[in-house]
Design an enzyme around this catalytic site. Sequence first.
Site, short mmCIF file in Angstrom:
data_model
loop_
_atom_site.label_atom_id
_atom_site.label_comp_id
_atom_site.label_asym_id
_atom_site.label_seq_id
_atom_site.Cartn_x
_atom_site.Cartn_y
_atom_site.Cartn_z
N SER A 57 0.83 -1.20 0.00
CA SER A 57 0.00 0.00 0.00
C SER A 57 0.87 1.26 0.00
O SER A 57 1.71 1.39 -0.88
CB SER A 57 -0.96 -0.07 1.20
OG SER A 57 -2.07 0.72 0.93
N LYS A 92 4.20 1.94 -2.53
CA LYS A 92 4.64 3.13 -3.26
C LYS A 92 6.10 3.41 -2.87
O LYS A 92 6.95 3.73 -3.70
CB LYS A 92 3.79 4.35 -2.88
CG LYS A 92 2.26 4.16 -2.94
CD LYS A 92 1.52 5.45 -2.55
CE LYS A 92 0.16 5.27 -1.87
NZ LYS A 92 -0.92 4.71 -2.60
N TRP A 115 -10.05 0.28 -4.92
CA TRP A 115 -9.45 1.60 -4.63
C TRP A 115 -8.04 1.69 -5.20
O TRP A 115 -7.61 2.75 -5.67
CB TRP A 115 -9.48 1.81 -3.11
CG TRP A 115 -9.18 3.18 -2.61
CD1 TRP A 115 -8.19 3.51 -1.74
CD2 TRP A 115 -9.87 4.40 -2.91
NE1 TRP A 115 -8.22 4.87 -1.47
CE2 TRP A 115 -9.24 5.44 -2.19
CE3 TRP A 115 -10.96 4.73 -3.73
CZ2 TRP A 115 -9.65 6.77 -2.25
CZ3 TRP A 115 -11.37 6.05 -3.79
CH2 TRP A 115 -10.73 7.05 -3.06
N HIS A 173 -7.51 -5.81 0.17
CA HIS A 173 -6.30 -5.03 0.38
C HIS A 173 -5.55 -5.57 1.61
O HIS A 173 -5.99 -5.37 2.75
CB HIS A 173 -6.74 -3.58 0.61
CG HIS A 173 -5.66 -2.57 0.58
ND1 HIS A 173 -4.98 -2.25 -0.57
CD2 HIS A 173 -5.14 -1.78 1.56
CE1 HIS A 173 -4.10 -1.31 -0.31
NE2 HIS A 173 -4.17 -1.01 0.99
C1 GTR Z 1 -5.50 4.11 1.48
C2 GTR Z 1 -4.93 5.11 0.54
C3 GTR Z 1 -4.03 4.41 -0.38
C4 GTR Z 1 -3.10 3.43 0.31
C5 GTR Z 1 -3.62 2.90 1.63
C6 GTR Z 1 -2.62 2.47 2.69
O1 GTR Z 1 -6.53 4.58 2.23
O2 GTR Z 1 -5.97 5.80 -0.06
O3 GTR Z 1 -3.36 5.27 -1.23
O4 GTR Z 1 -1.83 3.89 0.37
O5 GTR Z 1 -4.45 3.72 2.27
O6 GTR Z 1 -1.44 2.72 2.67
O7 GTR Z 1 -3.08 1.81 3.61
#
Ligand code: GTR
Length: 343
Positions: A184, A188, A275, A323
């Site tokens: 997540s 990045k 997402w 996720h």
């Molecule tokens: C989400 C965010 C994402 C992602 C994630 C995380 O809510 O919108 O870009 O990075 O969180 O890191 O948990």
Amino acid sequence: MLKEELTRRNLPPLRTKEEMLETLLREEYGRMPPAPQYIIYDVQQNIVNRFCAGHASLHRVTPRCVVEGKPFSFPFTAAIPTEGEKHPFFIHINFRRDNPDRYMPTEELIDAGFAVLSFCYDDVSRDNDDFTDGLAGLLFPDGKRKGDDPGKIAMWAWGASRVLDWALTRPELDPARAIVCGHSRLGKTALLAHAVDERFAIGYSNDSGCSGAALARGTRGETVGDIVGRFHPWFCENYYKYAGRAEQLPFDQHWLIACAAPRPVLIGSASLDDWADPISEQLAALAAGEAFPVGLVCPDRPAQVGELLADGLVGYHLREGRHYFSRHDWKQLMAFARAKFGD
Ligand code: GTR
């Protein structure tokens, strides 16, 4: 149909690595903090008895750095197989200090012959808008940034390079087989760490989505406007002007993947993670491929659930579910790493 969709996304063409990295740092993540002038390491050896049934040692390491004349340190853990030398190893940028952790099945990695070194991102600089905290405070004593000064993602990526500094001093670890990975926001971060630090042999982004592996243009998930609205400290201030104007970005996220070339990159998505937008991640992997001798090798369709596309130097896999950084993701990453290392 992937190729048609890519044409519709109307992406800026790839440029040289120097131009792409310069643009990404200036307009999105900010300049990388400088490497330390000096580092010594405090190492607490074997902090858990019979770790992984005696097949691994767990060490706690604190690099004590001097950056721009000022001291800075943060802790990490290193789980290293007890037997043998020159192990491939992961540097996992994690949300927590734990090793193992719910995002990191240490014993399974050890049993497969990998070492895993891990740090908690908050220990480098906390995930909030306080730029007097941790490494940020050292760089910005008054807590104020401007323009292309680094955001938190750049600082966390800097942390991964400091863990690598130590790893390269250890005979148990193979300097040619370092893998940087994260999930997540830390996926990045892993892509950025891999792009800027050529000592990493492989980079892995898990469900990194917007401003990570997913294209901004035409996304069906999180947009640049969403992310700079909620998570502006992650980026440099120059990025904020692209909120609602993704088509005016001078780059798109395929550039970040392309900056790794020719070193391999694996992109992982999850089928229910709308997402992060799996199709925009696969398209970015495909578009980045031109920078590599062999890019993403895939049929002209979205990946199927459970599929691992690992024939090229850019790989992609789509896991079933939500996720999360799951054991399945780690298994795909290990399979990809073995294939690329020729193990
Ligand atoms: C989400 C965010 C994402 C992602 C994630 C995380 O809510 O919108 O870009 O990075 O969180 O890191 O948990």
